[in-house]
Design a protein around this motif. Structure first.
Motif, PDB file in Angstrom:
ATOM      1  N   ASP A  49       0.055  -2.752  -6.021  1.00  0.00           N
ATOM      2  CA  ASP A  49       0.212  -2.840  -4.535  1.00  0.00           C
ATOM      3  C   ASP A  49      -0.759  -3.940  -3.972  1.00  0.00           C
ATOM      4  O   ASP A  49      -0.396  -4.275  -2.969  1.00  0.00           O
ATOM      5  CB  ASP A  49      -0.379  -1.430  -4.117  1.00  0.00           C
ATOM      6  CG  ASP A  49       0.178  -0.242  -4.372  1.00  0.00           C
ATOM      7  OD1 ASP A  49       1.430  -0.489  -4.657  1.00  0.00           O
ATOM      8  OD2 ASP A  49      -0.319   0.868  -4.247  1.00  0.00           O
ATOM      9  N   ARG A  50      -1.371  -4.797  -4.655  1.00  0.00           N
ATOM     10  CA  ARG A  50      -2.040  -5.846  -4.269  1.00  0.00           C
ATOM     11  C   ARG A  50      -0.994  -7.108  -4.778  1.00  0.00           C
ATOM     12  O   ARG A  50      -1.663  -8.221  -4.457  1.00  0.00           O
ATOM     13  CB  ARG A  50      -3.340  -5.960  -5.041  1.00  0.00           C
ATOM     14  CG  ARG A  50      -4.443  -5.119  -4.290  1.00  0.00           C
ATOM     15  CD  ARG A  50      -6.137  -5.447  -5.079  1.00  0.00           C
ATOM     16  NE  ARG A  50      -6.792  -4.465  -4.402  1.00  0.00           N
ATOM     17  CZ  ARG A  50      -7.563  -4.751  -3.412  1.00  0.00           C
ATOM     18  NH1 ARG A  50      -7.026  -5.624  -2.479  1.00  0.00           N
ATOM     19  NH2 ARG A  50      -8.115  -3.834  -2.896  1.00  0.00           N
ATOM     20  N   GLY A  51       0.236  -7.110  -5.328  1.00  0.00           N
ATOM     21  CA  GLY A  51       0.764  -8.204  -5.637  1.00  0.00           C
ATOM     22  C   GLY A  51       1.216  -8.422  -6.939  1.00  0.00           C
ATOM     23  O   GLY A  51       1.816  -9.282  -7.378  1.00  0.00           O
ATOM     24  N   ASP A  52       0.422  -7.588  -7.887  1.00  0.00           N
ATOM     25  CA  ASP A  52       0.712  -7.954  -9.264  1.00  0.00           C
ATOM     26  C   ASP A  52       2.292  -7.664  -9.596  1.00  0.00           C
ATOM     27  O   ASP A  52       2.907  -6.783  -9.179  1.00  0.00           O
ATOM     28  CB  ASP A  52       0.145  -7.149 -10.324  1.00  0.00           C
ATOM     29  CG  ASP A  52      -1.408  -7.244 -10.231  1.00  0.00           C
ATOM     30  OD1 ASP A  52      -1.655  -8.267  -9.862  1.00  0.00           O
ATOM     31  OD2 ASP A  52      -2.165  -6.492 -10.767  1.00  0.00           O
ATOM     32  N   ASN A 109       0.797   0.882   1.434  1.00  0.00           N
ATOM     33  CA  ASN A 109       0.312   0.221   0.324  1.00  0.00           C
ATOM     34  C   ASN A 109       1.600   0.453  -0.898  1.00  0.00           C
ATOM     35  O   ASN A 109       1.799   1.430  -1.309  1.00  0.00           O
ATOM     36  CB  ASN A 109      -1.006   1.076  -0.277  1.00  0.00           C
ATOM     37  CG  ASN A 109      -2.147   0.743   0.197  1.00  0.00           C
ATOM     38  OD1 ASN A 109      -2.228  -0.344   1.068  1.00  0.00           O
ATOM     39  ND2 ASN A 109      -3.364   1.374   0.162  1.00  0.00           N
ATOM     40  N   GLY A 111       3.927  -2.110  -3.854  1.00  0.00           N
ATOM     41  CA  GLY A 111       4.049  -3.263  -4.543  1.00  0.00           C
ATOM     42  C   GLY A 111       5.465  -3.943  -4.028  1.00  0.00           C
ATOM     43  O   GLY A 111       6.091  -3.420  -3.317  1.00  0.00           O
ATOM     44  N   SER A 134       1.538  -3.998   1.226  1.00  0.00           N
ATOM     45  CA  SER A 134       0.396  -4.610   0.903  1.00  0.00           C
ATOM     46  C   SER A 134       0.535  -5.670  -0.255  1.00  0.00           C
ATOM     47  O   SER A 134       0.072  -6.421  -0.444  1.00  0.00           O
ATOM     48  CB  SER A 134      -0.543  -3.629   0.348  1.00  0.00           C
ATOM     49  OG  SER A 134       0.050  -2.778  -0.795  1.00  0.00           O
ATOM     50  N   GLY A 135       1.689  -5.429  -1.061  1.00  0.00           N
ATOM     51  CA  GLY A 135       1.784  -6.296  -2.071  1.00  0.00           C
ATOM     52  C   GLY A 135       2.339  -7.682  -1.618  1.00  0.00           C
ATOM     53  O   GLY A 135       1.865  -8.704  -1.968  1.00  0.00           O
ATOM     54  N   CYS A 136       2.889  -7.720  -0.462  1.00  0.00           N
ATOM     55  CA  CYS A 136       3.088  -9.225   0.088  1.00  0.00           C
ATOM     56  C   CYS A 136       1.930  -9.728   0.731  1.00  0.00           C
ATOM     57  O   CYS A 136       1.686 -10.915   0.966  1.00  0.00           O
ATOM     58  CB  CYS A 136       4.306  -8.857   0.934  1.00  0.00           C
ATOM     59  SG  CYS A 136       5.861  -8.261   0.552  1.00  0.00           S
ATOM     60  N   LYS A 138      -1.071  -9.097   0.033  1.00  0.00           N
ATOM     61  CA  LYS A 138      -2.387  -9.063  -0.983  1.00  0.00           C
ATOM     62  C   LYS A 138      -3.648  -8.516  -0.563  1.00  0.00           C
ATOM     63  O   LYS A 138      -4.808  -8.956  -0.827  1.00  0.00           O
ATOM     64  CB  LYS A 138      -2.733 -10.514  -1.371  1.00  0.00           C
ATOM     65  CG  LYS A 138      -1.429 -11.379  -1.515  1.00  0.00           C
ATOM     66  CD  LYS A 138      -0.888 -11.136  -3.131  1.00  0.00           C
ATOM     67  CE  LYS A 138      -0.108 -12.075  -3.837  1.00  0.00           C
ATOM     68  NZ  LYS A 138       1.415 -11.866  -3.274  1.00  0.00           N
ATOM     69  N   VAL A 139      -3.646  -7.586   0.312  1.00  0.00           N
ATOM     70  CA  VAL A 139      -4.536  -6.636   0.873  1.00  0.00           C
ATOM     71  C   VAL A 139      -4.274  -5.345   1.098  1.00  0.00           C
ATOM     72  O   VAL A 139      -2.982  -5.014   1.365  1.00  0.00           O
ATOM     73  CB  VAL A 139      -5.249  -7.333   2.210  1.00  0.00           C
ATOM     74  CG1 VAL A 139      -4.358  -7.354   3.239  1.00  0.00           C
ATOM     75  CG2 VAL A 139      -6.536  -6.699   2.229  1.00  0.00           C
TER      76      VAL A 139
END
Length: 209
Positions: A49-52, A109, A111, A134-136, A138-139
């Protein structure tokens, strides 16, 4: 002040999200409990969800836990089954608002890769006027930065935004910035709030009753 835009969370508001239920069905409750005790699946998902990378994160964790590797990979390979079903009554409210000309945003939230899978399965996810993923970005919610990004991007005053989410901490963070908020506990209550705000008539919201 009047509401100028309505903001939906997605998971457990428009689409159900209960991984434990999926794994109970697929591998059985006992093995699911053992896996969730041993493997930190939700921290992995927070990373997504943070961009991994979606597949990379899931398959990497599977390699680290060979005793549960086949099951862990299902988090990626059968993700749509885990993120289902959708809630037709909530989707109806999304479309009813847009039919009234009310701008509707998503703040979720999610990915990058998993959201693309979701879009293919649920075309209504393309029906928002703006999407904040959120993944886009990064928060994640409930970090204040993601709410600030929404405000800055849409250009609307916080008190003109009405946000619904199923998690109290996410709602509280929005309220702390001055947003109007609704803790989602089902489409019926959300429909009633939209009627109360004058955004929909009872007839327009009736599908959710």
């Amino acid at each position: 002040m009047p509401i100028d835009a309505v903001i939906f969370d997605i998971g457990r508001v428009l689409i159900d999200w209960q991984p434990e239920r999926f794994f109970d069905r697929v591998i059985g409750p006992e093995r699911r409990r053992a896996m969730f005790r041993t493997v930190d699946l939700y921290t992995m998902n927070d990373g997504i969800d943070r961009g991994d990378d979606f597949r990379g994160a899931v398959y990497g964790l599977a390699e680290a836990h060979p005793e549960f590797a086949d099951a862990i990979r299902l988090w990626h390979d059968r993700w749509v089954e885990m993120a289902s079903p959708h809630f037709p009554a909530s989707v109806h409210l999304l479309h009813a608002l847009r039919a009234r000309g009310v701008p509707v945003f998503a703040l979720t939230n999610f990915g990058v890769g998993s959201f693309e899978v979701a879009r293919a399965a649920y075309p209504f996810l393309d029906d928002f006027d703006r999407r904040y993923i959120s993944g886009c970005l990064k928060v994640m919610k409930p970090e204040p930065e993601i709410y600030r990004i929404v405000e800055e991007d849409c250009g609307l005053a916080p008190e003109c935004l009405l946000f619904t989410d199923d998690k109290p901490e996410n709602v509280a963070a929005a309220a702390a910035r001055g947003w109007a908020t609704h803790l989602f506990d089902g489409p019926e209550g959300w429909a009633a709030r939209l009627v109360q705000e004058g955004l929909l008539s009872p007839e327009e919201a009736a599908h959710a009753a």
